[in-house]
Design an enzyme around this catalytic site. Structure first.
Site, PDB file in Angstrom:
ATOM      1  N   SER A 261      32.762  42.294 -15.648  1.00  0.00           N
ATOM      2  CA  SER A 261      34.144  42.281 -15.955  1.00  0.00           C
ATOM      3  C   SER A 261      34.035  43.064 -17.291  1.00  0.00           C
ATOM      4  CB  SER A 261      34.697  40.863 -16.263  1.00  0.00           C
ATOM      5  OG  SER A 261      36.009  40.913 -17.033  1.00  0.00           O
ATOM      6  N   ALA A 262      35.327  43.714 -17.408  1.00  0.00           N
ATOM      7  CA  ALA A 262      35.725  44.541 -18.636  1.00  0.00           C
ATOM      8  C   ALA A 262      35.905  43.584 -19.832  1.00  0.00           C
ATOM      9  CB  ALA A 262      37.072  45.266 -18.638  1.00  0.00           C
ATOM     10  N   THR A 263      35.880  42.340 -19.514  1.00  0.00           N
ATOM     11  CA  THR A 263      35.878  41.211 -20.765  1.00  0.00           C
ATOM     12  C   THR A 263      34.598  41.481 -21.557  1.00  0.00           C
ATOM     13  OG1 THR A 263      36.262  38.910 -21.283  1.00  0.00           O
ATOM     14  CG2 THR A 263      34.777  39.479 -19.356  1.00  0.00           C
TER      15      THR A 263
ATOM     16  N   LYS B 126      29.501  36.284 -18.516  1.00  0.00           N
ATOM     17  CA  LYS B 126      29.210  37.550 -18.070  1.00  0.00           C
ATOM     18  C   LYS B 126      28.125  38.262 -18.577  1.00  0.00           C
ATOM     19  CE  LYS B 126      32.357  37.281 -14.539  1.00  0.00           C
ATOM     20  NZ  LYS B 126      31.769  36.903 -13.352  1.00  0.00           N
TER      21      LYS B 126
ATOM     22  N   LEU C 110      49.130  38.692 -15.117  1.00  0.00           N
ATOM     23  CA  LEU C 110      50.276  39.076 -15.193  1.00  0.00           C
ATOM     24  C   LEU C 110      50.993  39.322 -13.643  1.00  0.00           C
ATOM     25  CD1 LEU C 110      52.682  40.346 -16.641  1.00  0.00           C
ATOM     26  CD2 LEU C 110      51.381  42.737 -16.355  1.00  0.00           C
TER      27      LEU C 110
ATOM     28  N   TYR D 295      33.972  32.400 -20.967  1.00  0.00           N
ATOM     29  CA  TYR D 295      33.827  33.043 -19.485  1.00  0.00           C
ATOM     30  C   TYR D 295      33.250  34.322 -19.770  1.00  0.00           C
ATOM     31  CZ  TYR D 295      35.667  36.028 -16.077  1.00  0.00           C
ATOM     32  OH  TYR D 295      35.614  37.093 -14.848  1.00  0.00           O
TER      33      TYR D 295
ATOM     34  N   GLY E  57      36.998  34.147  -1.732  1.00  0.00           N
ATOM     35  CA  GLY E  57      38.305  34.175  -3.130  1.00  0.00           C
ATOM     36  C   GLY E  57      38.918  35.585  -2.679  1.00  0.00           C
TER      37      GLY E  57
HETATM   38  P1  NAD Z   1      38.240  33.864  -6.855  1.00  0.00           P
HETATM   39  O1  NAD Z   1      38.392  32.326  -7.634  1.00  0.00           O
HETATM   40  O2  NAD Z   1      39.428  33.959  -6.128  1.00  0.00           O
HETATM   41  O3  NAD Z   1      36.810  33.759  -6.026  1.00  0.00           O
HETATM   42  C1  NAD Z   1      35.611  33.446  -6.355  1.00  0.00           C
HETATM   43  C2  NAD Z   1      35.272  32.330  -5.404  1.00  0.00           C
HETATM   44  O4  NAD Z   1      33.887  31.810  -5.465  1.00  0.00           O
HETATM   45  C3  NAD Z   1      36.204  31.526  -4.762  1.00  0.00           C
HETATM   46  O5  NAD Z   1      36.416  31.475  -3.415  1.00  0.00           O
HETATM   47  C4  NAD Z   1      35.452  29.777  -5.070  1.00  0.00           C
HETATM   48  O6  NAD Z   1      35.987  28.924  -4.171  1.00  0.00           O
HETATM   49  C5  NAD Z   1      34.029  30.295  -4.966  1.00  0.00           C
HETATM   50  N1  NAD Z   1      33.009  29.769  -5.711  1.00  0.00           N
HETATM   51  C6  NAD Z   1      33.122  29.249  -7.023  1.00  0.00           C
HETATM   52  N2  NAD Z   1      32.120  28.578  -7.560  1.00  0.00           N
HETATM   53  C7  NAD Z   1      31.131  28.366  -6.607  1.00  0.00           C
HETATM   54  C8  NAD Z   1      30.099  27.885  -6.012  1.00  0.00           C
HETATM   55  N3  NAD Z   1      29.402  27.153  -7.333  1.00  0.00           N
HETATM   56  N4  NAD Z   1      29.484  27.961  -4.993  1.00  0.00           N
HETATM   57  C9  NAD Z   1      30.109  28.626  -3.900  1.00  0.00           C
HETATM   58  N5  NAD Z   1      31.278  29.037  -4.037  1.00  0.00           N
HETATM   59  C10 NAD Z   1      31.794  29.209  -5.194  1.00  0.00           C
HETATM   60  O7  NAD Z   1      37.941  34.882  -7.946  1.00  0.00           O
HETATM   61  P2  NAD Z   1      37.966  36.680  -7.868  1.00  0.00           P
HETATM   62  O8  NAD Z   1      39.231  36.992  -8.675  1.00  0.00           O
HETATM   63  O9  NAD Z   1      37.851  36.809  -6.414  1.00  0.00           O
HETATM   64  O10 NAD Z   1      36.874  37.045  -8.556  1.00  0.00           O
HETATM   65  C11 NAD Z   1      35.348  37.225  -8.141  1.00  0.00           C
HETATM   66  C12 NAD Z   1      34.560  37.642  -9.182  1.00  0.00           C
HETATM   67  O11 NAD Z   1      34.978  38.563 -10.032  1.00  0.00           O
HETATM   68  C13 NAD Z   1      34.439  36.451 -10.102  1.00  0.00           C
HETATM   69  O12 NAD Z   1      32.888  36.260 -10.634  1.00  0.00           O
HETATM   70  C14 NAD Z   1      35.259  36.923 -11.511  1.00  0.00           C
HETATM   71  O13 NAD Z   1      34.707  36.354 -12.479  1.00  0.00           O
HETATM   72  C15 NAD Z   1      34.824  38.360 -11.300  1.00  0.00           C
HETATM   73  N6  NAD Z   1      36.202  39.161 -11.972  1.00  0.00           N
HETATM   74  C16 NAD Z   1      37.351  38.846 -11.466  1.00  0.00           C
HETATM   75  C17 NAD Z   1      38.499  39.419 -12.146  1.00  0.00           C
HETATM   76  C18 NAD Z   1      39.767  39.243 -11.632  1.00  0.00           C
HETATM   77  O14 NAD Z   1      40.646  39.492 -12.707  1.00  0.00           O
HETATM   78  N7  NAD Z   1      40.153  38.531 -10.534  1.00  0.00           N
HETATM   79  C19 NAD Z   1      38.133  40.501 -13.037  1.00  0.00           C
HETATM   80  C20 NAD Z   1      36.750  40.880 -13.776  1.00  0.00           C
HETATM   81  C21 NAD Z   1      35.649  39.884 -12.946  1.00  0.00           C
HETATM   82  N1  UFG Z   2      50.784  39.098 -19.684  1.00  0.00           N
HETATM   83  C1  UFG Z   2      52.306  38.711 -19.994  1.00  0.00           C
HETATM   84  N2  UFG Z   2      52.737  37.629 -19.425  1.00  0.00           N
HETATM   85  C2  UFG Z   2      51.824  36.933 -18.585  1.00  0.00           C
HETATM   86  C3  UFG Z   2      50.672  37.262 -18.255  1.00  0.00           C
HETATM   87  C4  UFG Z   2      50.037  38.357 -18.847  1.00  0.00           C
HETATM   88  O1  UFG Z   2      52.663  39.418 -20.942  1.00  0.00           O
HETATM   89  O2  UFG Z   2      52.293  35.946 -18.018  1.00  0.00           O
HETATM   90  C5  UFG Z   2      50.127  40.460 -20.356  1.00  0.00           C
HETATM   91  C6  UFG Z   2      48.785  40.061 -21.163  1.00  0.00           C
HETATM   92  O3  UFG Z   2      49.353  39.723 -22.312  1.00  0.00           O
HETATM   93  C7  UFG Z   2      48.092  41.279 -21.210  1.00  0.00           C
HETATM   94  C8  UFG Z   2      48.738  41.916 -19.628  1.00  0.00           C
HETATM   95  O4  UFG Z   2      49.548  41.127 -19.418  1.00  0.00           O
HETATM   96  O5  UFG Z   2      48.795  42.345 -21.878  1.00  0.00           O
HETATM   97  C9  UFG Z   2      47.373  41.715 -18.745  1.00  0.00           C
HETATM   98  O6  UFG Z   2      47.192  40.191 -19.018  1.00  0.00           O
HETATM   99  P1  UFG Z   2      46.112  39.654 -17.548  1.00  0.00           P
HETATM  100  O7  UFG Z   2      46.269  38.187 -17.930  1.00  0.00           O
HETATM  101  O8  UFG Z   2      46.550  39.927 -16.157  1.00  0.00           O
HETATM  102  O9  UFG Z   2      44.873  40.268 -17.980  1.00  0.00           O
HETATM  103  P2  UFG Z   2      43.774  40.192 -18.867  1.00  0.00           P
HETATM  104  O10 UFG Z   2      43.722  41.915 -19.244  1.00  0.00           O
HETATM  105  O11 UFG Z   2      44.175  39.281 -19.841  1.00  0.00           O
HETATM  106  O12 UFG Z   2      42.552  39.685 -18.194  1.00  0.00           O
HETATM  107  C10 UFG Z   2      41.989  40.049 -17.104  1.00  0.00           C
HETATM  108  C11 UFG Z   2      41.242  38.864 -16.553  1.00  0.00           C
HETATM  109  C12 UFG Z   2      39.832  38.621 -17.372  1.00  0.00           C
HETATM  110  C13 UFG Z   2      39.045  39.788 -17.261  1.00  0.00           C
HETATM  111  C14 UFG Z   2      40.093  40.934 -17.660  1.00  0.00           C
HETATM  112  C15 UFG Z   2      39.189  42.278 -17.938  1.00  0.00           C
HETATM  113  O13 UFG Z   2      42.051  37.668 -16.660  1.00  0.00           O
HETATM  114  O14 UFG Z   2      39.305  37.579 -16.756  1.00  0.00           O
HETATM  115  O15 UFG Z   2      41.023  41.040 -17.006  1.00  0.00           O
HETATM  116  O16 UFG Z   2      38.788  42.579 -16.512  1.00  0.00           O
HETATM  117  F1  UFG Z   2      38.035  39.678 -18.134  1.00  0.00           F
END
Ligand code: NAD
Ligand code: UFG
Length: 336
Positions: free
Chosen positions: A124-126, A152, A199, A148, A10
């Protein structure tokens, strides 16, 4: 040492995979490709100059994961695998409880059956929900606003319980803020399926002409320009944060929970402006109502990660925009 990366194909896992090779560690990807593309493996080979091992399968399959841990002689695990779309988690909560919580429990059971006790978890910061103030330190109250985020929180609690039951676990919980950008080679990056929720991928798709304009969700927040403020962190900084976390755990340091962010917030309009400057492309946008569940401001106090891991983010918003654009413009259809 061999390091297992669940979800390593991923977005964040693939960048961390490249960073591990650079640090002299040996990654083994475990992924079911439910949200990624096998072509990433060839790209990683181009970046690292070596084939990256991959086990295709599901982290929910405990017996198989145990077999992989033993056969590959895994010394530590980075657990990225899971589903991450907030809106989808509201519509399909059971999918999230099964895959995210079930996946973590399955992995931990498999690890417990072997001698591997070192794990880094993608939180996550969530987990901070709508924070009482900013910047956010790790001791802030945790709450969830969607399934979601709940997964976490629950996984963090499961890890704490495991630590109480067996002090030999070395657990690093990393609370990511908003990862954006791509590897500077332009060979790997974020490849969302369908309409991007986040975003930066939306902005890059507007810039390349795939979408006509960006909706700016909320222009009346109590922030300097009225739009939402987030802590955008370059995915390369995040990847290096994982290497630092892993090294700390392998040095037998105590388990920890840390924020991985820059400590700076940027508004939606600041991101648009920086992206236009980096790409030379206009990003048309229009004001839209607030998105349900969004918070006004969210940014980290990253001091603990610096103190415990010797890590800090070094890349700027301009670097994030430039690298996101290089990836998007060189790969308009992602890995397909
Ligand atoms: P991503 O979807 O690109 O990567 C996740 C990977 O996990 C994918 O390749 C998917 O195929 C694999 N996967 C899902 N379920 C599986 C399973 N049951 N078995 C094996 N593989 C599986 O997501 P990412 O953005 O790289 O995020 C990675 C991690 O970081 C996640 O746990 C996500 O919740 C966390 N995270 C992401 C963000 C963000 O904004 N991207 C922010 C905070 C936390
Ligand atoms: N935004 C827009 N237009 C869009 C998409 C987003 O204005 O089309 C704004 C949102 O309202 C927010 C900012 O851009 O103010 C960031 O939004 P994102 O969706 O990119 O990110 P979030 O902060 O909402 O959430 C992300 C991940 C969550 C994670 C969180 C904290 O999606 O999974 O960061 O790590 F939990």
């Amino acid at each position: 040492m061999n390091i297992l990366l669940t979800g390593g194909a991923g977005y964040i896992g693939s960048h961390t995979c490249a960073a591990l090779v650079e640090a002299g560690l040996v990654p083994v990807i475990l992924d079911n490709f439910s949200n990624s593309h096998p072509a990433v493996l060839e790209r990683l080979q181009q970046i690292t100059g070596q084939a990256v091992a991959c086990e295709k399968g599901d982290v929910l399959d405990t017996a198989w994961v145990r077999q992989v841990l033993e056969r590959r002689q895994i010394g530590a695990v980075l657990h990225f695998a899971g589903d991450k779309a907030v809106g989808e988690s509201v519509a399909q909560p059971l999918k999230y409880y099964r895959n995210n919580i079930g996946g973590a429990v399955s992995l931990l059971e498999a690890m417990q059956a072997t001698s591997c006790r070192t794990l880094v978890f993608s939180s996550s910061a969530t987990v901070y929900g709508d924070p009482a103030s900013v910047p956010i330190t790790e001791d802030f109250a945790r709450r969830h606003t969607n399934p979601y985020g709940h997964t976490k929180l629950v996984i963090e609690d499961i890890l704490s319980a495991l630590q109480v039951a067996d002090a030999s676990w070395r657990l690093g919980v990393l609370r990511y803020f908003n990862p954006v950008g791509a590897h500077p080679s332009g060979l790997i990056g974020e490849d969302p399926s369908g309409i991007p929720n986040n975003l930066m991928p939306f902005v890059t798709q507007v810039a390349i002409g795939k979408r006509p304009f960006l909706n700016v969700y909320g222009t009346d927040y109590p922030t300097p320009d009225g739009t939402g403020v987030r802590d955008y962190i370059h995915v390369q900084d995040l990847a290096e944060g994982h290497v630092a976390a892993l090294k700390a755990l392998l040095d037998k340091k105590e388990s920890f929970t840390v924020n991985l962010g820059t400590g700076h917030g940027n508004s939606v309009l600041e991101v648009v402006k920086a992206f236009e400057a980096a790409s030379g492309r206009p990003v048309p946008f229009q004001a839209a109502p607030r998105r349900p569940g969004d918070v006004a401001q969210c940014y980290a106090d990253p001091a603990l990660a610096r103190r415990l891991l010797g890590w800090r983010a070094t890349r700027s918003l301009d670097d994030m925009c430039r690298d996101a654009w290089r990836w998007q413009s060189g790969n308009p259809e992602g890995y397909k």
